[in-house]
Design an enzyme around this catalytic site. Structure first.
Site, short mmCIF file in Angstrom:
data_model
loop_
_atom_site.label_atom_id
_atom_site.label_comp_id
_atom_site.label_asym_id
_atom_site.label_seq_id
_atom_site.Cartn_x
_atom_site.Cartn_y
_atom_site.Cartn_z
N LYS A 187 39.10 16.55 34.48
CA LYS A 187 40.18 16.62 33.49
C LYS A 187 39.60 16.95 32.10
O LYS A 187 38.38 16.91 31.90
CB LYS A 187 40.92 15.28 33.48
CG LYS A 187 41.58 14.91 34.83
CD LYS A 187 42.30 13.57 34.73
CE LYS A 187 42.66 13.01 36.09
NZ LYS A 187 43.36 11.70 35.98
N HIS A 191 40.16 14.04 38.91
CA HIS A 191 41.24 13.95 39.91
C HIS A 191 40.69 14.32 41.28
O HIS A 191 39.86 15.21 41.39
CB HIS A 191 42.37 14.94 39.57
CG HIS A 191 43.35 15.09 40.69
ND1 HIS A 191 44.41 14.23 40.88
CD2 HIS A 191 43.40 15.97 41.73
CE1 HIS A 191 45.07 14.58 41.98
NE2 HIS A 191 44.48 15.64 42.51
N GLU A 241 47.63 20.85 46.85
CA GLU A 241 46.96 21.02 45.56
C GLU A 241 46.03 22.24 45.56
O GLU A 241 45.95 22.95 44.56
CB GLU A 241 46.20 19.73 45.20
CG GLU A 241 47.17 18.59 44.85
CD GLU A 241 46.53 17.23 44.70
OE1 GLU A 241 47.27 16.28 44.39
OE2 GLU A 241 45.30 17.09 44.89
N ASN A 275 40.52 8.89 32.74
CA ASN A 275 39.62 8.56 33.86
C ASN A 275 38.90 9.78 34.45
O ASN A 275 38.40 9.74 35.55
CB ASN A 275 40.37 7.74 34.92
CG ASN A 275 41.50 8.49 35.57
OD1 ASN A 275 41.69 9.68 35.31
ND2 ASN A 275 42.25 7.81 36.42
N TYR A 325 51.46 16.85 39.16
CA TYR A 325 51.71 15.40 39.22
C TYR A 325 53.16 15.06 39.62
O TYR A 325 53.63 13.96 39.32
CB TYR A 325 51.37 14.76 37.88
CG TYR A 325 49.90 14.48 37.68
CD1 TYR A 325 49.16 13.75 38.62
CD2 TYR A 325 49.23 14.91 36.53
CE1 TYR A 325 47.80 13.48 38.42
CE2 TYR A 325 47.88 14.64 36.33
CZ TYR A 325 47.17 13.91 37.28
OH TYR A 325 45.83 13.63 37.09
P1 DAT Z 1 44.57 8.80 41.05
O1 DAT Z 1 44.21 9.75 39.95
O2 DAT Z 1 43.48 7.77 41.27
O3 DAT Z 1 44.97 9.50 42.33
P2 DAT Z 1 47.40 8.27 40.63
O4 DAT Z 1 47.67 9.44 41.49
O5 DAT Z 1 48.11 7.00 40.96
O6 DAT Z 1 45.82 7.93 40.55
O7 DAT Z 1 47.74 8.60 39.12
C1 DAT Z 1 47.40 9.87 38.59
C2 DAT Z 1 46.84 9.67 37.21
O8 DAT Z 1 47.85 9.10 36.36
C3 DAT Z 1 45.67 8.72 37.10
O9 DAT Z 1 44.44 9.32 37.42
C4 DAT Z 1 45.74 8.29 35.66
C5 DAT Z 1 47.24 8.25 35.40
N1 DAT Z 1 47.76 6.88 35.58
C6 DAT Z 1 47.93 6.23 36.75
N2 DAT Z 1 48.41 4.99 36.55
C7 DAT Z 1 48.53 4.86 35.20
C8 DAT Z 1 48.98 3.84 34.34
N3 DAT Z 1 49.39 2.67 34.82
N4 DAT Z 1 48.97 4.07 33.00
C9 DAT Z 1 48.55 5.26 32.50
N5 DAT Z 1 48.13 6.28 33.26
C10 DAT Z 1 48.12 6.08 34.58
MG MG Z 2 46.64 10.66 42.78
#
Ligand code: DAT
Ligand code: MG
Length: 151
Positions: free
Chosen positions: A11, A117, A128, A114, A51
């Site tokens: 990212k 992805h 994707e 973080n 997303y």
């Molecule tokens: P991942 O990236 O581990 O697959 P995800 O698909 O649940 O996690 O969420 C996508 C992204 O959204 C994640 O990398 C960071 C953001 N995100 C997830 N939960 C969040 C939260 N509670 N607050 C802020 N950003 C969040």
């Molecule tokens: Mg995810």
């Protein structure tokens, strides 16, 4: 070997922090094979597509602003078990909960930044890869180390 492919993206925060080579090295050293890579600037509507599963979440808008805020390094990695194990290399979504030794555990601090992805299953991996890459951007080759990685 049961080869599969997954979509991995560094990212904008990971790119800006100079973590591209560090992250690629972890997938490469493991024995996974890079089959596609490009640096792209996703638009906000593209980020919303990527997303789409999260569109009801309160952080969705900020997340899409963030993903479209700068260059993203989009990649496809291939290998046995790469979808699930790629997620292991990445670590838990919230870096406060990611184990040391994982990419997020070692290199990130908060969930909104973080750095990486990774597709979460075979279906999302397929979707994707198709969203981010044209078929002709995907390579297919035999890596010289395959016989040593897989036996
Ligand atoms: P991942 O990236 O581990 O697959 P995800 O698909 O649940 O996690 O969420 C996508 C992204 O959204 C994640 O990398 C960071 C953001 N995100 C997830 N939960 C969040 C939260 N509670 N607050 C802020 N950003 C969040
Ligand atoms: Mg995810």
């Amino acid at each position: 070997a049961q080869m599969e492919r997954t979509f991995i993206a560094i990212k904008p925060d990971g790119v800006q922090r100079g973590l591209i080579s560090e992250i690629i090295a972890r997938f490469e050293r493991k024995g996974f094979k890079l089959v596609a890579i490009k640096l792209v600037n996703p638009t906000k509507s593209f980020a919303q597509k990527h997303y789409h599963d999260l569109k009801e979440r309160p952080f969705f808008d900020g997340l899409c602003d963030f993903l479209s805020s700068g260059p993203v390094l989009a990649m496809v990695w291939e290998g046995e078990g790469v979808i699930k194990y790629g997620r292991k290399l990445i670590g838990a979504t919230d870096p406060q909960k990611s184990e040391p030794g994982t990419i997020r555990g070692d290199l990130a601090v908060v969930v909104g930044r973080n750095i990486i992805h990774g597709s979460d299953g075979p279906e999302t991996a397929k979707d994707e890869i198709n969203l981010w890459f044209k078929p002709e951007e995907l390579t297919s080759y035999t890596s010289n180390q395959e016989k040593w990685v897989y036996g």
